[in-house]
Design a protein around this motif. Structure first.
Motif, PDB file in Angstrom:
ATOM      1  N   ASP A 162      66.548 120.079  56.941  1.00  0.00           N
ATOM      2  CA  ASP A 162      66.174 118.665  56.937  1.00  0.00           C
ATOM      3  C   ASP A 162      65.636 118.299  55.571  1.00  0.00           C
ATOM      4  O   ASP A 162      64.803 118.991  55.012  1.00  0.00           O
ATOM      5  CB  ASP A 162      65.097 118.384  57.985  1.00  0.00           C
ATOM      6  CG  ASP A 162      65.625 118.538  59.398  1.00  0.00           C
ATOM      7  OD1 ASP A 162      66.839 118.352  59.589  1.00  0.00           O
ATOM      8  OD2 ASP A 162      64.829 118.837  60.305  1.00  0.00           O
ATOM      9  N   GLY A 163      66.139 117.216  54.990  1.00  0.00           N
ATOM     10  CA  GLY A 163      65.637 116.737  53.712  1.00  0.00           C
ATOM     11  C   GLY A 163      66.278 117.466  52.541  1.00  0.00           C
ATOM     12  O   GLY A 163      67.154 118.308  52.709  1.00  0.00           O
ATOM     13  N   PRO A 164      65.816 117.133  51.328  1.00  0.00           N
ATOM     14  CA  PRO A 164      66.397 117.733  50.122  1.00  0.00           C
ATOM     15  C   PRO A 164      65.996 119.200  49.975  1.00  0.00           C
ATOM     16  O   PRO A 164      64.980 119.638  50.508  1.00  0.00           O
ATOM     17  CB  PRO A 164      65.813 116.895  48.986  1.00  0.00           C
ATOM     18  CG  PRO A 164      64.557 116.335  49.549  1.00  0.00           C
ATOM     19  CD  PRO A 164      64.794 116.148  51.030  1.00  0.00           C
ATOM     20  N   ALA A 165      66.795 119.925  49.238  1.00  0.00           N
ATOM     21  CA  ALA A 165      66.494 121.327  48.968  1.00  0.00           C
ATOM     22  C   ALA A 165      65.271 121.411  48.067  1.00  0.00           C
ATOM     23  O   ALA A 165      65.023 120.514  47.262  1.00  0.00           O
ATOM     24  CB  ALA A 165      67.685 121.991  48.295  1.00  0.00           C
ATOM     25  N   ALA A 212      62.914 122.185  44.978  1.00  0.00           N
ATOM     26  CA  ALA A 212      63.199 122.250  43.537  1.00  0.00           C
ATOM     27  C   ALA A 212      62.966 123.667  43.028  1.00  0.00           C
ATOM     28  O   ALA A 212      62.053 124.340  43.482  1.00  0.00           O
ATOM     29  CB  ALA A 212      62.304 121.271  42.791  1.00  0.00           C
TER      30      ALA A 212
END
Length: 55
Positions: free
Chosen positions: A5-8, A10
């Motif tokens: 869920d959501g961005p990977a 950083a």
């Protein structure tokens, strides 16, 4: 396989590639800062002048 869920997350800052010389440390003290400032001033003036031109 699991879908995130959501961005990977950083990557750590030390592993992010940047532009510049490879394989050597950069000596900031060796930079002619007066020339750099003059170059930036000229570029800013060119950008301003170009932005004032009628299309």
């Amino acid at each position: 396989m699991q879908i995130a869920d959501g961005p990977a997350p950083a990557p750590p800052a030390a592993s992010v590639p940047v532009n510049g010389p490879e394989g050597e440390d950069f000596d900031w003290a060796s930079i002619d800062w007066r020339r750099v400032e003059e170059d930036v001033r000229r570029l800013r003036q060119r950008i301003f002048t170009a932005s004032q031109l009628d299309p």
